[in-house]
Motif scaffolding. Structure first.
Motif, PDB file in Angstrom:
ATOM      1  N   ASP A 191       0.820  -0.960  -0.174  1.00  0.00           N
ATOM      2  CA  ASP A 191       0.184   0.310  -0.111  1.00  0.00           C
ATOM      3  C   ASP A 191       0.889   0.748  -0.249  1.00  0.00           C
ATOM      4  O   ASP A 191       0.358   2.255  -0.530  1.00  0.00           O
ATOM      5  CB  ASP A 191      -1.119  -0.460   1.050  1.00  0.00           C
ATOM      6  CG  ASP A 191      -1.916  -1.023   1.289  1.00  0.00           C
ATOM      7  OD1 ASP A 191      -2.533  -1.332   0.299  1.00  0.00           O
ATOM      8  OD2 ASP A 191      -2.816  -1.231   2.119  1.00  0.00           O
ATOM      9  N   THR A 212     -10.478 -11.052  -2.510  1.00  0.00           N
ATOM     10  CA  THR A 212     -11.134 -11.797  -1.927  1.00  0.00           C
ATOM     11  C   THR A 212     -12.235 -12.796  -2.955  1.00  0.00           C
ATOM     12  O   THR A 212     -12.196 -13.402  -2.805  1.00  0.00           O
ATOM     13  CB  THR A 212     -12.908 -10.337  -2.289  1.00  0.00           C
ATOM     14  OG1 THR A 212     -12.679  -9.743  -0.743  1.00  0.00           O
ATOM     15  CG2 THR A 212     -13.906 -11.188  -1.776  1.00  0.00           C
ATOM     16  N   GLN A 247      -8.947  -5.128  -3.356  1.00  0.00           N
ATOM     17  CA  GLN A 247      -9.324  -5.788  -2.578  1.00  0.00           C
ATOM     18  C   GLN A 247     -10.629  -6.395  -3.833  1.00  0.00           C
ATOM     19  O   GLN A 247     -10.328  -8.183  -2.987  1.00  0.00           O
ATOM     20  CB  GLN A 247     -10.436  -5.127  -2.413  1.00  0.00           C
ATOM     21  CG  GLN A 247     -10.651  -5.391  -0.621  1.00  0.00           C
ATOM     22  CD  GLN A 247      -9.810  -6.503   0.700  1.00  0.00           C
ATOM     23  OE1 GLN A 247      -8.889  -6.020   0.757  1.00  0.00           O
ATOM     24  NE2 GLN A 247     -10.369  -7.735   0.518  1.00  0.00           N
ATOM     25  N   GLU A 248     -11.088  -6.042  -4.132  1.00  0.00           N
ATOM     26  CA  GLU A 248     -12.185  -7.108  -4.916  1.00  0.00           C
ATOM     27  C   GLU A 248     -11.244  -8.400  -5.343  1.00  0.00           C
ATOM     28  O   GLU A 248     -11.213 -10.082  -5.223  1.00  0.00           O
ATOM     29  CB  GLU A 248     -12.415  -6.241  -6.142  1.00  0.00           C
ATOM     30  CG  GLU A 248     -13.193  -5.131  -5.783  1.00  0.00           C
ATOM     31  CD  GLU A 248     -13.772  -4.382  -6.935  1.00  0.00           C
ATOM     32  OE1 GLU A 248     -13.174  -4.470  -8.282  1.00  0.00           O
ATOM     33  OE2 GLU A 248     -14.122  -3.596  -6.812  1.00  0.00           O
ATOM     34  N   GLN A 256      -9.815  -0.001  -3.683  1.00  0.00           N
ATOM     35  CA  GLN A 256     -10.827  -1.406  -4.195  1.00  0.00           C
ATOM     36  C   GLN A 256     -10.352  -2.411  -5.076  1.00  0.00           C
ATOM     37  O   GLN A 256     -10.338  -3.781  -4.688  1.00  0.00           O
ATOM     38  CB  GLN A 256     -12.433  -0.630  -4.410  1.00  0.00           C
ATOM     39  CG  GLN A 256     -13.395  -0.642  -5.080  1.00  0.00           C
ATOM     40  CD  GLN A 256     -14.402  -0.246  -5.488  1.00  0.00           C
ATOM     41  OE1 GLN A 256     -14.919   0.978  -4.894  1.00  0.00           O
ATOM     42  NE2 GLN A 256     -15.343  -1.353  -5.616  1.00  0.00           N
ATOM     43  N   PRO A 257     -10.193  -2.171  -6.141  1.00  0.00           N
ATOM     44  CA  PRO A 257      -9.700  -3.267  -7.113  1.00  0.00           C
ATOM     45  C   PRO A 257      -8.949  -4.103  -6.518  1.00  0.00           C
ATOM     46  O   PRO A 257      -9.199  -5.308  -7.567  1.00  0.00           O
ATOM     47  CB  PRO A 257      -8.794  -2.252  -8.416  1.00  0.00           C
ATOM     48  CG  PRO A 257      -9.194  -0.333  -7.878  1.00  0.00           C
ATOM     49  CD  PRO A 257      -9.297  -0.460  -7.248  1.00  0.00           C
ATOM     50  N   ASN A 314      -5.955   3.968  -4.130  1.00  0.00           N
ATOM     51  CA  ASN A 314      -7.407   3.361  -3.989  1.00  0.00           C
ATOM     52  C   ASN A 314      -8.436   2.155  -4.504  1.00  0.00           C
ATOM     53  O   ASN A 314      -7.142   1.638  -4.738  1.00  0.00           O
ATOM     54  CB  ASN A 314      -8.318   3.692  -5.698  1.00  0.00           C
ATOM     55  CG  ASN A 314      -9.886   2.975  -5.508  1.00  0.00           C
ATOM     56  OD1 ASN A 314     -10.736   2.423  -4.466  1.00  0.00           O
ATOM     57  ND2 ASN A 314     -10.570   3.268  -6.826  1.00  0.00           N
TER      58      ASN A 314
END
Length: 223
Positions: free
Chosen positions: A15, A136, A132-133, A129-130, A127
């Motif tokens: 990160d 997951t 993390q998707e 989110q990408p 960001n």
């Protein structure tokens, strides 16, 4: 869906923008991810020989700058050549193009190198989110609660080939030890819905990666 190259880059980047793990060969992995996307796009294929060769199927542009970069380089130098012959080609590495796309999409920030290059360029995440998707989805695949896509199988295989799967997927592995995680990834890769060509390509590249990384270390250590 997010290109395989972009997903892999995020998995291999912390990160704070630094490389995930000292010595991780991110460039090798990105070449493998790019080739897998080209195979899935029907642009290239690999032969069924013990040491597979690349063959050009369709050299027309895809409209994706990363894939078109790889396609042009393959057409220029590697059509009909062994996959192992391209592993150390720095001109094939699409990292700069992947970074440009992620930065343009607001996923990462580019922090330029400092101190005459002794402090390398970093790519802090803006960001999450990408990534993390992706994480997951891979967690669900590893646990067996979701079927793997060809992209999933490729990502897992490349991470294992780079010997960083146990570290990068520490949270997503559900507590599996390094050996059990390797076995699970091999199981997923064996059922790659992308077909034999993608599996053969990644397997050949992983073997070439290990040779490229290990042999210089052994030679250096014995000199």
């Amino acid at each position: 869906m997010t290109p395989t190259t972009d997903q892999l880059f995020m998995l291999l980047t912390k990160d704070d923008g630094k490389l995930e793990g000292k010595g991780t060969q991110r460039g090798y992995g990105l070449v493998g991810a790019m080739l897998s996307d080209l195979i899935r796009a029907g642009k290239i294929d690999v032969t069924k020989e013990k040491q597979p060769r690349l063959t050009m199927v369709d050299g027309s542009p895809t409209g994706d700058p990363v894939l078109d970069h790889g396609l042009a380089r393959i057409a220029e130098k590697y059509n009909g050549k062994k996959l192992s012959s391209l592993i150390n080609d720095r001109k094939l590495n699409p990292e700069s193009l992947v970074v440009q796309r992620l930065a343009a999409n607001g996923v990462v920030e580019v922090v330029e190198k400092k101190a005459l290059g002794f402090v390398p360029e970093r790519y802090p995440v803006l960001n999450p989110q990408p990534e993390q998707e992706t994480r997951t989805r891979l967690a669900a695949v590893l646990s067996g609660s979701a079927a793997a896509t060809s992209q999933d199988a490729t990502l897992l295989s490349i991470l294992q080939g780079l010997d960083v799967a146990h570290k990068v997927l520490e949270q997503e592995s559900g507590g599996l030890g390094k050996r059990d995680l390797k076995a699970r990834i091999e199981q997923v890769a064996a059922g790659d819905p992308g077909g034999d060509a993608v599996s053969r390509a990644i397997q050949a590249l992983n073997t070439a990666m290990m040779t490229a990384v290990i042999i210089p270390v052994v030679v250096s250590g014995s000199s």
